[in-house]
Scaffold this active site. Structure first.
Site, PDB file in Angstrom:
ATOM      1  N   LYS A   1      62.416 -39.942  18.245  1.00 44.49           N
ATOM      2  CA  LYS A   1      62.983 -40.704  17.127  1.00 44.49           C
ATOM      3  C   LYS A   1      62.891 -39.886  15.848  1.00 44.49           C
ATOM      4  O   LYS A   1      61.812 -39.427  15.454  1.00 44.49           O
ATOM      5  CB  LYS A   1      62.166 -41.982  16.939  1.00 44.49           C
ATOM      6  CG  LYS A   1      62.917 -43.251  17.277  1.00 44.49           C
ATOM      7  CD  LYS A   1      61.976 -44.411  17.140  1.00 44.49           C
ATOM      8  CE  LYS A   1      62.706 -45.679  16.856  1.00 44.49           C
ATOM      9  NZ  LYS A   1      61.776 -46.800  16.711  1.00 44.49           N
TER      10      LYS A   1
HETATM   11  C1  E4P Z   1      63.278 -49.913  16.266  1.00 50.73           C
HETATM   12  O1  E4P Z   1      63.245 -48.979  17.019  1.00 50.73           O
HETATM   13  C2  E4P Z   1      62.184 -50.304  15.380  1.00 50.73           C
HETATM   14  O2  E4P Z   1      60.969 -49.954  15.997  1.00 50.73           O
HETATM   15  C3  E4P Z   1      62.105 -51.786  15.152  1.00 50.73           C
HETATM   16  O3  E4P Z   1      63.147 -52.479  15.805  1.00 50.73           O
HETATM   17  C4  E4P Z   1      61.830 -52.210  13.756  1.00 50.73           C
HETATM   18  O4  E4P Z   1      61.742 -53.616  13.726  1.00 50.73           O
HETATM   19  P1  E4P Z   1      61.108 -54.432  12.510  1.00 50.73           P
HETATM   20  O5  E4P Z   1      62.087 -54.440  11.395  1.00 50.73           O
HETATM   21  O6  E4P Z   1      60.890 -55.808  13.065  1.00 50.73           O
HETATM   22  O7  E4P Z   1      59.821 -53.729  12.160  1.00 50.73           O
END
Ligand code: E4P
Length: 224
Positions: A84
């Site tokens: 990522k």
């Molecule tokens: C995606 O890969 C992120 O880890 C995640 O969906 C972020 O979600 P949040 O806004 O609930 O922290």
């Protein structure tokens, strides 16, 4: 549509995986922090061994060289790791370099169609628009998914649209209708996809009627 779970909690990952419908896992530094004193790379390896699918693990460096170095280390952890990379100028350069090396990437923290376009041009395998966080600002998160899907279709980009920051089943439904390739969600949201009071009530009635039917059969056979 692929369903991913958005967590680093091994119990949740195992339980979701046991349902047989899980296609992958996304994690981020905040989710890893929630797991307490774990070794990051070992933890990512364990997740990869638990689920047969892509597992996103995020870099924390902010420079091109730093991101690429961390990506190499993560790539060595397991073949299912998808690195990522945040959607910054350095991130775009890192995506381009990693794509040339054949390392799979998930471009994260996407909040606009133009960001998503740059990520696709840089060769990201996944783009992660955070729809819940957009809704939190009284804007339309799923609308962003629709726009990105349209742009990617217009130009035949291969990058998969991964709807992230999902908060409830309606997000999942609307992301699916918008043509997202993947939805990643917390464990409780995954379970909530199953919920319907009429299913519970219907099952209750079927089971009660089945008991009554069996009692009646026994009575007729003189066994009651
Ligand atoms: C995606 O890969 C992120 O880890 C995640 O969906 C972020 O979600 P949040 O806004 O609930 O922290």
């Amino acid at each position: 549509m692929k369903l991913f779970i958005d967590t680093a909690d091994l119990d949740e990952i195992r339980e979701a995986n046991d349902m047989g419908i899980l296609d992958g896992v996304t994690t981020n530094p905040s989710l890893v922090k929630d797991e307490g004193n774990v070794d990051f790379h070992e933890h990512v390896f364990t997740i990869c061994e638990t689920v047969d699918g892509d597992v996103s693990a995020e870099v924390t460096a902010t420079t091109v060289d730093g991101m690429i170095e961390e990506a190499h280390r993560l790539h060595q952890v397991h073949e299912n790791v998808v690195v990522k990379i945040p959607l910054t100028q350095d991130g775009i350069k890192a995506l381009r370099a990693l794509d040339a090396e054949g390392i799979e990437t998930n471009c994260t923290l996407c909040f606009s169609p133009t960001q998503a376009t740059l990520a696709a041009k840089a060769g990201a395998d996944y783009i992660s628009p955070f729809i819940g966080r957009i809704d939190d600002l009284s804007s339309d998160g799923v609308g962003l998914i629709e726009e990105i899907v349209q742009i990617y279709d217009n130009y035949d980009f291969d990058t998969e649209v991964l709807a992230a920051s999902i908060r409830h089943p309606t997000h999942v439904k609307r992301a699916a209708l918008a043509g997202a390739d993947v939805a990643t969600m917390p464990f409780e949201t995954l379970l909530a996809l199953l919920d319907h009071p009429l299913t519970d009530r219907g099952l209750e009635r079927f089971l009660a009627d089945w008991e009554a039917y069996k009692d009646a059969r026994k009575a007729e056979a003189g066994l009651a």
